[in-house]
Design a protein around this motif. Structure first.
Motif, short mmCIF file in Angstrom:
data_model
loop_
_atom_site.label_atom_id
_atom_site.label_comp_id
_atom_site.label_asym_id
_atom_site.label_seq_id
_atom_site.Cartn_x
_atom_site.Cartn_y
_atom_site.Cartn_z
N LEU A 259 10.99 4.70 -13.18
CA LEU A 259 10.02 4.06 -12.29
C LEU A 259 8.74 3.73 -13.05
O LEU A 259 8.18 2.63 -12.96
N ALA B 156 7.30 0.03 -14.14
CA ALA B 156 5.93 -0.36 -13.77
C ALA B 156 5.14 -0.81 -15.00
O ALA B 156 4.49 -1.87 -14.99
N ARG C 230 14.78 9.52 -13.11
CA ARG C 230 14.47 8.48 -12.12
C ARG C 230 12.97 8.15 -12.13
O ARG C 230 12.58 7.00 -12.09
N ILE D 132 11.73 -4.09 -5.58
CA ILE D 132 10.86 -5.12 -5.00
C ILE D 132 9.48 -4.55 -4.68
O ILE D 132 8.45 -5.18 -4.94
N GLU D 133 9.46 -3.34 -4.13
CA GLU D 133 8.16 -2.72 -3.83
C GLU D 133 7.36 -2.41 -5.10
O GLU D 133 6.15 -2.52 -5.11
N VAL D 134 8.06 -2.02 -6.17
CA VAL D 134 7.36 -1.80 -7.46
C VAL D 134 6.70 -3.11 -7.91
O VAL D 134 5.55 -3.12 -8.35
N MET D 135 7.43 -4.23 -7.78
CA MET D 135 6.88 -5.53 -8.15
C MET D 135 5.61 -5.85 -7.35
O MET D 135 4.62 -6.31 -7.90
N ILE D 136 5.67 -5.61 -6.04
CA ILE D 136 4.51 -5.90 -5.18
C ILE D 136 3.34 -5.01 -5.58
O ILE D 136 2.20 -5.46 -5.69
N GLN D 137 3.63 -3.73 -5.79
CA GLN D 137 2.57 -2.78 -6.14
C GLN D 137 1.93 -3.16 -7.50
O GLN D 137 0.71 -3.29 -7.60
N ARG E 17 15.49 -2.59 -2.96
CA ARG E 17 14.28 -2.62 -2.14
C ARG E 17 13.12 -1.93 -2.84
O ARG E 17 11.98 -2.42 -2.84
N GLN E 18 13.40 -0.79 -3.47
CA GLN E 18 12.34 -0.07 -4.18
C GLN E 18 11.83 -0.88 -5.38
O GLN E 18 10.64 -0.91 -5.66
N GLY F 87 9.13 1.36 2.36
CA GLY F 87 10.04 0.96 1.28
C GLY F 87 9.84 1.73 -0.01
O GLY F 87 10.70 1.75 -0.89
N LEU F 88 8.65 2.32 -0.14
CA LEU F 88 8.38 3.16 -1.31
C LEU F 88 7.36 4.20 -0.86
O LEU F 88 6.38 3.85 -0.20
#
Lengths: 144, 144, 144, 144, 144, 144
Positions: free
Chosen positions: C64, C68, C60, C97-102, C94-95, E56-57
């Motif tokens: 991730l 990234a 996992r 999406i958060e990876v995209m934002i980060q 949701r996670q 969310g993360l």
């Protein structure tokens, strides 16, 4: 043909040197000259004479565009000198900061912080250079 | 605090939408809204409201800088719309061509030819869009 | 030696196929096999058998990290499948999406919007694929 | 000077066209010509006439180097044609595969798999093109 | 509105400083503050307050993702500090090594070896820093 | 299986060391060994034993391709040593200069000038190293 060509190429070179002088960059790329005079001739003649010297976009706008592209790529060398020529061409310190913020959002925060580091370093070095100049001492850049 | 924050965030959003409208970009990034409304709010509110809306550099210059950074990166998507907003903000077709040539020399000829392809494609599509509009037909962009 | 090597390499290959199956990726990279069976063997055996199969970081977490890195590089192909294997390995929408934002903040907003586009496209295609499957029709991905 | 220059520039252009013909690339970059004849002249005259035409490295080696640099960057367009000119210049299919494997290890596995996809696509399209040619039908590339 | 905004912005800033402290990063980015306090406020308030602070993360996963994206880009600066905050957030040395191996296969072996060099350098410097601290001497990082 | 594997892996390692010696690179990547012996084993065994050691492309051509890819990426570290191994494998200084010019046009002028700087630096350092060697003094590279 050979002759006509070399005549024209020396004119390209002259055009390039004129652009470089307006930008305060006439003493750069000398390691290219040391390694390969033809490479240096191409950099001065083609890049500065034929590209930077083109009409259709002001020198100031070409510098803005180049600064943005270089901050975007975040390469280890090659950008310090562009902060200096930018200021020489009338781009203010405030505008340079705004370019960093703008590019930082399109290419990532580390491109912003890398640019801050490079800009801060070159401003520091300029102070050292001026101090050495006033004292009549030689100065060799570690960044350019 | 929560309330104050959300109030302010809606104002950021409004500021962002005003910038987007000036640039003709108000109908973009809707797939972000479909996937995650918070992400869309951040794009409108932060990127356009708080960054593009900053003083210190004109909208036209921010667009020039963004165009340069995006042509430099040659990413598969995300740049087509910037040719349109650039023209909307008064950057001429000739100037866009000069930006391509300038960036092409700092980031490689394929960034120039990729930009030519994208610019040509979006100009083509704009013609199709206007034709559909005149005929009263719906039009869905394949590029934006 | 040759023999020992090929025996071991087939074991690497088996290990790689086991990892690929856990990730739902066993039918990918077949164009590598068509072009060069040795290249395919190296992708399965080394990349999936010897790298993804390493201890020290969970599958996992490797996913991730890979998601990234791939969103960061914004290459034209190669990332669509990783959204699917990420969900298979328990990383939630949701996670993702958060990876995209980060990543978008570390590599630029267009990497975020490119990722949104790719993720939206593959989710669309998955719906089509399931529909075709229910109807007993063949389905060929345009994205994988 | 203007006259001498344009005379020489047309010779650069001729030199460039000769290189392009040896590489089978004489019908490429025409969208540059449509958008900006000066840009096209610079691509033919400078990039192909003055750079590819330089002594010191064989055309085959320049192509190998260019293929490697382009696979490394994994840009969305601009590389399909180089697989074709590479084969024209005597670089074998096997060698192209080895370039992909080599670059893939220096720039990441997705650059390898993106190159496989592009190479496979252009080989497919070449078959279509030849089929159309035999049938006396027009053919327009979607990739070049 | 101005007032509400600045009130909220100081709260964003506070949120950002809280995140920075949890990560041991509260003394970084000070050159941004020296160059442009607004830029620094945006880095603390938006990047750390509004992005890293999002639900969310987990913070650990955001760090893993950021480490991966930064190793991938192999920029000259900006990543040393993330090895330190990663360890602070509970990512082990072994896991960091595995991230390097994983990213190295997706972005090229030189990204792995560049990361090894940066990680080794910052671990060395940490030893120097602790030694200076024990001796009650000032210490200025060359890397952060 | 475990045993067979480790036996074969040590052979991969031997193959890799043989390639490294032919390239004069046998004393590099030792910081990888210090950080993680398994990572070092993978670099020697897989990258040099299984990739560089492949048939289908000469060692000289693999070096040309690697040099091109690395100059293209302009990463802060990892390329200095390749100028040395290139010369060891018979690629001349003139050819290296031509590779820089060629890649510079496909990846941007700053990749050319960064390469000039790196090549000049490593040639300087080689002189220092030889001088130290003649004087029987130890020498520690700052670049490799």
């Amino acid at each position: 043909m050979k002759k006509a060509k070399s005549r024209d190429y020396s004119r390209r070179f002259e055009r390039g040197m004129r652009v470089l002088k307006r930008m305060g960059r006439q003493n750069l790329m000398l390691n290219q000259n040391a390694l390969s005079p033809e490479m240096y001739e191409m950099s001065v003649g083609h890049l500065f004479g034929d590209v930077w010297g083109r009409p259709g976009l002001s020198l100031r706008d070409r510098q803005l565009v180049t600064l943005a592209a270089n901050i975007a790529m975040a390469r280890p060398t090659g950008n310090h000198s562009h902060y200096l020529s930018a200021m020489r061409l009338g781009i203010t310190k405030r505008q340079i900061i705004e370019v960093m913020i703008q590019v930082g959002h399109y290419c990532g925060w580390p491109t912003l912080s890398n640019a801050v580091r490079q800009f801060t370093d070159i401003l520091e070095e300029e102070k050292e250079r001026k101090k050495a100049q006033r004292a009549g001492k030689p100065f060799r850049s570690r960044l350019l």
